[in-house]
Design a protein around this motif. Structure first.
Motif, PDB file in Angstrom:
ATOM      1  N   TYR A  65       0.853  -1.267   0.048  1.00  0.00           N
ATOM      2  CA  TYR A  65       0.059  -0.053  -0.077  1.00  0.00           C
ATOM      3  C   TYR A  65       0.935   1.328   0.008  1.00  0.00           C
ATOM      4  CZ  TYR A  65      -4.567  -2.328   0.648  1.00  0.00           C
ATOM      5  OH  TYR A  65      -5.682  -3.145   0.558  1.00  0.00           O
ATOM      6  N   THR A  66       2.066   1.177   0.658  1.00  0.00           N
ATOM      7  CA  THR A  66       2.889   2.350   0.873  1.00  0.00           C
ATOM      8  C   THR A  66       3.526   2.783  -0.455  1.00  0.00           C
ATOM      9  OG1 THR A  66       3.066   1.772   3.141  1.00  0.00           O
ATOM     10  CG2 THR A  66       4.620   3.560   2.312  1.00  0.00           C
ATOM     11  N   MET A  67       4.128   1.589  -1.183  1.00  0.00           N
ATOM     12  CA  MET A  67       5.004   1.849  -2.406  1.00  0.00           C
ATOM     13  C   MET A  67       4.526   1.415  -3.530  1.00  0.00           C
ATOM     14  SD  MET A  67       7.446   3.317  -0.693  1.00  0.00           S
ATOM     15  CE  MET A  67       8.660   3.300  -2.022  1.00  0.00           C
ATOM     16  N   HIS A  68       3.659   0.194  -3.824  1.00  0.00           N
ATOM     17  CA  HIS A  68       3.307  -0.135  -5.081  1.00  0.00           C
ATOM     18  C   HIS A  68       1.818  -0.249  -5.374  1.00  0.00           C
ATOM     19  CE1 HIS A  68       7.483  -1.817  -4.614  1.00  0.00           C
ATOM     20  NE2 HIS A  68       7.001  -2.320  -3.435  1.00  0.00           N
ATOM     21  N   ASN A  69       0.981   0.671  -4.533  1.00  0.00           N
ATOM     22  CA  ASN A  69      -0.507   0.461  -4.866  1.00  0.00           C
ATOM     23  C   ASN A  69      -0.966   0.929  -6.269  1.00  0.00           C
ATOM     24  OD1 ASN A  69      -3.401   0.223  -4.065  1.00  0.00           O
ATOM     25  ND2 ASN A  69      -3.453   2.415  -3.981  1.00  0.00           N
ATOM     26  N   ALA A  70      -1.547  -0.124  -6.812  1.00  0.00           N
ATOM     27  CA  ALA A  70      -2.072   0.216  -8.182  1.00  0.00           C
ATOM     28  C   ALA A  70      -2.988  -0.880  -8.660  1.00  0.00           C
ATOM     29  CB  ALA A  70      -1.134   0.472  -9.449  1.00  0.00           C
ATOM     30  N   ASN A  71      -3.624  -0.701  -9.454  1.00  0.00           N
ATOM     31  CA  ASN A  71      -4.639  -2.073  -9.903  1.00  0.00           C
ATOM     32  C   ASN A  71      -3.875  -2.774 -10.776  1.00  0.00           C
ATOM     33  OD1 ASN A  71      -6.757  -3.637  -9.892  1.00  0.00           O
ATOM     34  ND2 ASN A  71      -8.162  -1.941 -10.297  1.00  0.00           N
ATOM     35  N   ILE A  72      -4.141  -3.852 -10.689  1.00  0.00           N
ATOM     36  CA  ILE A  72      -3.203  -4.924 -11.667  1.00  0.00           C
ATOM     37  C   ILE A  72      -3.826  -5.411 -12.923  1.00  0.00           C
ATOM     38  CG2 ILE A  72      -2.184  -6.177  -9.551  1.00  0.00           C
ATOM     39  CD1 ILE A  72      -4.551  -8.316  -9.689  1.00  0.00           C
ATOM     40  N   HIS A  73      -2.891  -5.956 -13.631  1.00  0.00           N
ATOM     41  CA  HIS A  73      -3.465  -6.546 -15.206  1.00  0.00           C
ATOM     42  C   HIS A  73      -3.706  -5.361 -16.118  1.00  0.00           C
ATOM     43  CE1 HIS A  73      -3.912 -10.453 -12.960  1.00  0.00           C
ATOM     44  NE2 HIS A  73      -2.907 -10.534 -13.368  1.00  0.00           N
ATOM     45  N   ARG A  74      -3.553  -4.098 -15.895  1.00  0.00           N
ATOM     46  CA  ARG A  74      -3.991  -2.939 -16.971  1.00  0.00           C
ATOM     47  C   ARG A  74      -3.049  -1.827 -16.851  1.00  0.00           C
ATOM     48  NH1 ARG A  74      -9.002  -4.768 -14.982  1.00  0.00           N
ATOM     49  NH2 ARG A  74      -9.147  -4.195 -12.371  1.00  0.00           N
ATOM     50  N   GLY A  75      -2.684  -1.273 -15.811  1.00  0.00           N
ATOM     51  CA  GLY A  75      -1.851  -0.196 -15.761  1.00  0.00           C
ATOM     52  C   GLY A  75      -0.524  -0.324 -16.770  1.00  0.00           C
ATOM     53  N   ILE A  76      -0.324   0.571 -17.481  1.00  0.00           N
ATOM     54  CA  ILE A  76       0.901   0.655 -18.377  1.00  0.00           C
ATOM     55  C   ILE A  76       1.972   1.688 -17.666  1.00  0.00           C
ATOM     56  CG2 ILE A  76       1.917   0.696 -20.705  1.00  0.00           C
ATOM     57  CD1 ILE A  76      -0.496  -0.963 -20.711  1.00  0.00           C
ATOM     58  N   TYR A  77       2.111   1.198 -16.484  1.00  0.00           N
ATOM     59  CA  TYR A  77       3.183   2.114 -15.706  1.00  0.00           C
ATOM     60  C   TYR A  77       3.809   1.334 -14.693  1.00  0.00           C
ATOM     61  CZ  TYR A  77      -1.190   2.551 -13.018  1.00  0.00           C
ATOM     62  OH  TYR A  77      -2.367   2.274 -12.390  1.00  0.00           O
ATOM     63  N   LYS A  78       4.783   1.761 -14.302  1.00  0.00           N
ATOM     64  CA  LYS A  78       6.113   1.003 -13.300  1.00  0.00           C
ATOM     65  C   LYS A  78       5.040   0.430 -12.108  1.00  0.00           C
ATOM     66  CE  LYS A  78       9.832  -0.097 -12.016  1.00  0.00           C
ATOM     67  NZ  LYS A  78      10.592  -1.530 -12.572  1.00  0.00           N
ATOM     68  N   ILE A  79       4.170   1.331 -11.277  1.00  0.00           N
ATOM     69  CA  ILE A  79       3.865   0.467  -9.939  1.00  0.00           C
ATOM     70  C   ILE A  79       2.959  -0.303 -10.487  1.00  0.00           C
ATOM     71  CG2 ILE A  79       4.623   2.507  -8.450  1.00  0.00           C
ATOM     72  CD1 ILE A  79       1.612   3.548  -8.658  1.00  0.00           C
ATOM     73  N   SER A  80       1.881  -0.280 -11.498  1.00  0.00           N
ATOM     74  CA  SER A  80       1.114  -0.997 -11.747  1.00  0.00           C
ATOM     75  C   SER A  80       1.784  -2.347 -12.157  1.00  0.00           C
ATOM     76  CB  SER A  80      -0.122  -0.885 -12.806  1.00  0.00           C
ATOM     77  OG  SER A  80      -0.712  -1.885 -13.411  1.00  0.00           O
ATOM     78  N   GLU A  81       2.749  -2.274 -12.943  1.00  0.00           N
ATOM     79  CA  GLU A  81       3.586  -3.538 -13.324  1.00  0.00           C
ATOM     80  C   GLU A  81       4.128  -4.347 -12.019  1.00  0.00           C
ATOM     81  OE1 GLU A  81       6.599  -2.520 -16.220  1.00  0.00           O
ATOM     82  OE2 GLU A  81       5.011  -1.709 -17.777  1.00  0.00           O
ATOM     83  N   GLU A  82       4.532  -3.576 -10.995  1.00  0.00           N
ATOM     84  CA  GLU A  82       5.116  -4.113  -9.825  1.00  0.00           C
ATOM     85  C   GLU A  82       4.075  -4.801  -9.179  1.00  0.00           C
ATOM     86  OE1 GLU A  82       8.526  -0.628  -9.060  1.00  0.00           O
ATOM     87  OE2 GLU A  82       6.657  -0.667  -7.843  1.00  0.00           O
ATOM     88  N   ALA A  83       2.996  -4.369  -8.857  1.00  0.00           N
ATOM     89  CA  ALA A  83       1.670  -4.654  -8.389  1.00  0.00           C
ATOM     90  C   ALA A  83       1.307  -5.935  -8.888  1.00  0.00           C
ATOM     91  CB  ALA A  83       0.541  -3.722  -8.177  1.00  0.00           C
ATOM     92  N   THR A  84       1.161  -6.115 -10.364  1.00  0.00           N
ATOM     93  CA  THR A  84       0.719  -7.159 -11.159  1.00  0.00           C
ATOM     94  C   THR A  84       1.872  -8.378 -10.970  1.00  0.00           C
ATOM     95  OG1 THR A  84      -0.058  -5.805 -12.805  1.00  0.00           O
ATOM     96  CG2 THR A  84       0.407  -8.156 -13.298  1.00  0.00           C
ATOM     97  N   GLU A  85       3.151  -7.958 -10.875  1.00  0.00           N
ATOM     98  CA  GLU A  85       3.967  -9.014 -10.732  1.00  0.00           C
ATOM     99  C   GLU A  85       3.923  -9.616  -9.271  1.00  0.00           C
ATOM    100  OE1 GLU A  85       8.838  -9.133 -10.580  1.00  0.00           O
ATOM    101  OE2 GLU A  85       7.954  -7.710 -11.855  1.00  0.00           O
ATOM    102  N   MET A  86       3.834  -8.748  -8.209  1.00  0.00           N
ATOM    103  CA  MET A  86       3.550  -9.295  -6.773  1.00  0.00           C
ATOM    104  C   MET A  86       2.595 -10.116  -6.629  1.00  0.00           C
ATOM    105  SD  MET A  86       4.485  -5.558  -4.999  1.00  0.00           S
ATOM    106  CE  MET A  86       4.715  -5.796  -3.294  1.00  0.00           C
TER     107      MET A  86
END
Lengths: 411, 132
Positions: free
Chosen positions: A53-74
Motif C-alpha cells: 500500500y505504501t510503495m506499490h499500490n495500483a490496480n493489476i493487469h491493466r496499468g501501463i506504468y511502473k507501479i502497476s507492473e510491480e503490483a501485477t508481478e507481486m
C-alpha cells in the motif's frame, strides 16, 4: 523428545515474530489457543501488506506504468506460490475470499449440472461452510444429500463411506481435518471411492493445509479449498484449487471486469484460467500478505510444523486428560492439534470466560458445526487449538486455568 | 476483571441449584428462545390466576450467567401481579445479578427476561380473557 526440544527452542523464537503475542490481557501474557478460528500474523506479513500500500499500490493487469507492473508481478507471484504450496499448477489456483467462498464457487458454478436423482455425499462432521452451500444446491436441483457416519472416536466410518457413495453420487465434499474433533480424514481414500463411482471429490482444507504438507496431485482431489487467515495470512483471501480440465469446463461464478477476454453488448468471452474465476479488483494486499505468510511457513518447514503440532497435541492431551471431570471429544489416532472438551459442571461459555481472565483465548460453543453438536449429543464444547507459536507452557496454562475454574464453580 | 467478581457465590448457587426448574402443567404462557451465538437456551412456562403469576418454571441449558439469571427472575416474579411484572426492566434483572457484564455476557444475562417478556406479550390477548 530430542526433536521436541530442538523445535521447541525454534518455536520459542516463533513467538517473538508475532507482535500481538507481546500484548498483555488482564496483566497476563496472551496464550492464544483459538488457531482453528484464525491465526495471528507475523510482523513480516504485516510489513509486506504495508509495503504494497505504501510503495506499490495500483490496480493489476491493466496499468501501463511502473507501479502497476510491480503490483501485477507481486500478485501473480502470490498466485504462483500459493499453487506451488499445495503442488498445483498456476492455472489451477484461484484466489477467493476464504474457504467458504471457494466452496460456494464450486457449488454455484456446478449448480446447473445437478438434477433430481443425483446425490451429494458429505460427512457428519462438516463445518457449516461445507454443508449449507450443498443444502442450497440440493434444494435448487432436487439432488439428495447423504451423510457418512462417524465412529465413536470421531473418525470417519469408512464402511459407511463405501455405502453412502454410489453411482448416483455426483460429488463428495469432505473436511480434511475437523475443526471440532481434530480428526484428519483419509481424503485420498474417500476420493478414490468417489472416483471409482464416477463422482468428484472436494476437500475442505481449511484446517489441514496450515498444519501439514499437502500435494493435490498425491491427494488426487478435484477441488481443495483453504483460507489464508488460518495459516498466518490476512483475512479476506483464500484459495480454490481445481483440476485444470474441470475448471476449464466450469461456468464462472462471479461475472464482470477482469474475468473477460472480449465483451460486446450482446455477449462476452471469458478470460483464461485462473482469471476466469477472479472477477473485479482483487484483494491485492491480501494476496501479497498471504504470499509472505507462505514464505514464512516454508522457512520453518511444513514437516517441522507437523512435528510440532503432533508434540503439542500429545502433551496437551496428556495434561488435559489428567483433569478429573474433563472429557476430550474426538480421540482419533489421526488428529491435528485441536482439542475439544467437555468439563462436567462448567458450561463452555463460562469455561472460556474463566480462561480469558487468565489471558488464555479458547473458543466455546458449536464451532459452526451445529448438526455435529447434535450428533455428538452435546450443546457445545470448549476448544483449544494450537499452532506454531504455542508452547508446552501454553498447554500448562490452560490445564491450570481449568483447575481454577473448578475451584470457582466448586465442582 | 477477576472471575471472582463475575462468578459470585450467589450466581454459582442459582446455576447449580436452579429455583423453579421444570415445566408448569396447563400453563397459560409458554415461550422458548435461544442465543445462537453461545447456545444458551431457555423455556419459560407461567400459570396465571386472577391476574397473578401463581406458578412459573423455567427449563434450559447454557452458561451459568444465563441459567442463574433465569432462576433469579422466576423467584422475583412468582406471586406477583402480572401488571407489575410487565413493569420489570432489563436493568432490574442486571441488578438482580449484581455483577458487571460485558456486552456479550449481557445477552446471556437477559435471555430469560426476553423469553418471559415475549411470552407475556404473545399472550396478552389470552390474558385479557382472564379478566386483566
Amino acid at each position: 523428545m530430542a526433536k521436541w526440544q530442538a523445535y521447541g527452542a525454534k518455536n520459542m523464537n516463533a513467538k517473538k515474530d508475532f507482535p500481538i503475542l507481546k500484548r498483555r490481557i488482564n496483566g497476563k501474557e496472551i496464550a492464544y489457543l483459538d488457531n482453528a478460528a484464525t491465526t495471528q500474523k507475523p510482523k513480516c506479513v504485516l510489513d509486506a501488506m504495508d509495503d504494497y500500500y505504501t510503495m506499490h499500490n495500483a490496480n493489476i493487469h491493466r496499468g501501463i506504468y511502473k507501479i502497476s507492473e510491480e503490483a501485477t508481478e507481486m500478485y501473480e507471484k502470490a498466485h504462483e506460490n500459493a499453487g506451488r504450496f499445495v503442488d498445483a499448477g498456476f492455472q489451477e489456483m484461484v484466489f477467493t475470499r476464504n474457504t467458504t467462498e471457494s466452496i460456494n464457487l464450486v457449488a454455484y458454478s456446478l449448480l446447473p449440472e445437478f438434477q433430481k436423482g443425483d446425490e451429494i455425499v458429505l460427512s457428519r462432521m462438516e463445518h457449516h461452510s461445507n454443508l449449507v452451500p450443498w443444502q442450497h444446491v440440493a434444494k435448487m436441483s432436487g439432488a439428495r444429500l447423504k451423510y457418512i457416519e462417524l465412529l465413536e472416536d470421531g473418525s470417519i466410518d469408512m464402511e459407511s463411506a463405501k455405502k453412502a457413495i454410489s453411482r448416483k453420487t455426483k460429488l463428495v465434499s469432505i473436511a480434511h481435518m475437523s475443526n471440532v474433533l481434530g480428526t484428519i480424514n483419509d481424503a485420498r481414500e474417500i476420493g478414490r471411492i468417489a472416483h471409482s463411482n464416477g463422482a468428484m471429490i472436494m476437500v475442505d482444507g481449511a484446517q489441514s493445509v496450515p498444519h501439514f504438507q499437502i500435494s493435490v496431485k498425491k491427494l488426487d482431489c478435484d477441488f481443495l479449498a483453504f483460507s489464508a487467515h488460518k495459516m498466518l495470512g490476512p483475512t479476506g483471501i483464500g484459495c480454490l484449487y481445481g483440476k485444470k480440465e474441470i475448471l476449464e469446463g466450469m461456468r464462472p461464478f462471479l461475472y464482470g471486469g477482469e474475468m473477460i477476454r472480449e465483451v460486446s453488448y450482446e455477449s462476452a468471452k471469458f478470460n483464461e484460467l485462473p482469471w476466469k474465476f477472479e472477477a473485479g479488483t482483487q484483494n491485492i494486499a491480501g494476496a501479497i500478505g498471504f504470499d509472505r505468510a507462505i514464505g514464512y511457513l516454508r522457512s520453518i518447514g511444513m514437516d517441522n510444523i507437523r512435528d510440532h503440532g503432533k508434540m503439542i497435541l500429545a502433551y496437551a492431551t496428556r495434561r488435559l486428560s489428567e483433569i478429573e471431570g474433563l472429557r476430550i471429544i474426538g480421540n482419533s489416532r489421526h488428529k491435528g492439534s485441536i482439542i475439544s472438551f467437555d468439563f462436567r459442571g462448567i458450561p463452555p461459555h463460562d469455561m472460556a470466560a474463566i480462561l480469558d481472565a487468565e489471558g488464555i483465548c479458547i473458543r466455546a460453543g458449536h464451532h459452526c458445526a451445529m448438526p455435529l453438536m447434535k450428533y455428538l449429543g452435546v450443546n457445545g464444547t470448549s476448544r483449544a487449538s494450537f499452532y506454531i507459536y504455542n508452547t508446552k507452557e501454553d498447554a500448562d496454562r490452560i490445564a491450570n486455568g481449568i483447575e481454577k475454574g473448578r475451584k470457582l464453580f466448586k465442582v | 476483571m477477576g472471575m471472582e467478581k463475575l462468578y459470585l457465590e450467589n450466581i454459582i448457587d442459582h446455576f447449580k441449584h436452579p429455583r423453579n426448574y421444570g415445566v408448569v402443567e396447563n400453563a397459560d404462557i409458554q415461550h422458548h428462545d435461544h442465543n445462537p451465538l453461545c447456545g444458551d437456551d431457555i423455556s419459560i412456562t407461567i400459570k396465571i390466576d386472577r391476574g397473578k403469576i401463581s406458578d412459573v418454571k423455567f427449563q434450559g441449558h447454557g452458561c451459568a450467567i444465563s441459567q442463574a439469571s433465569a432462576s433469579m427472575l422466576t423467584e422475583k416474579i412468582k406471586g406477583k401481579n402480572i401488571g407489575d411484572v410487565k413493569g420489570i426492566k432489563s436493568d432490574d434483572v442486571i441488578k438482580l445479578l449484581g455483577i458487571p457484564l460485558s456486552p456479550l455476557r449481557m445477552k446471556c444475562a437477559l435471555l430469560g427476561f426476553q423469553v418471559m417478556t415475549a411470552g407475556i406479550s404473545k399472550h396478552k390477548y389470552g390474558l385479557r380473557e382472564h379478566g386483566i
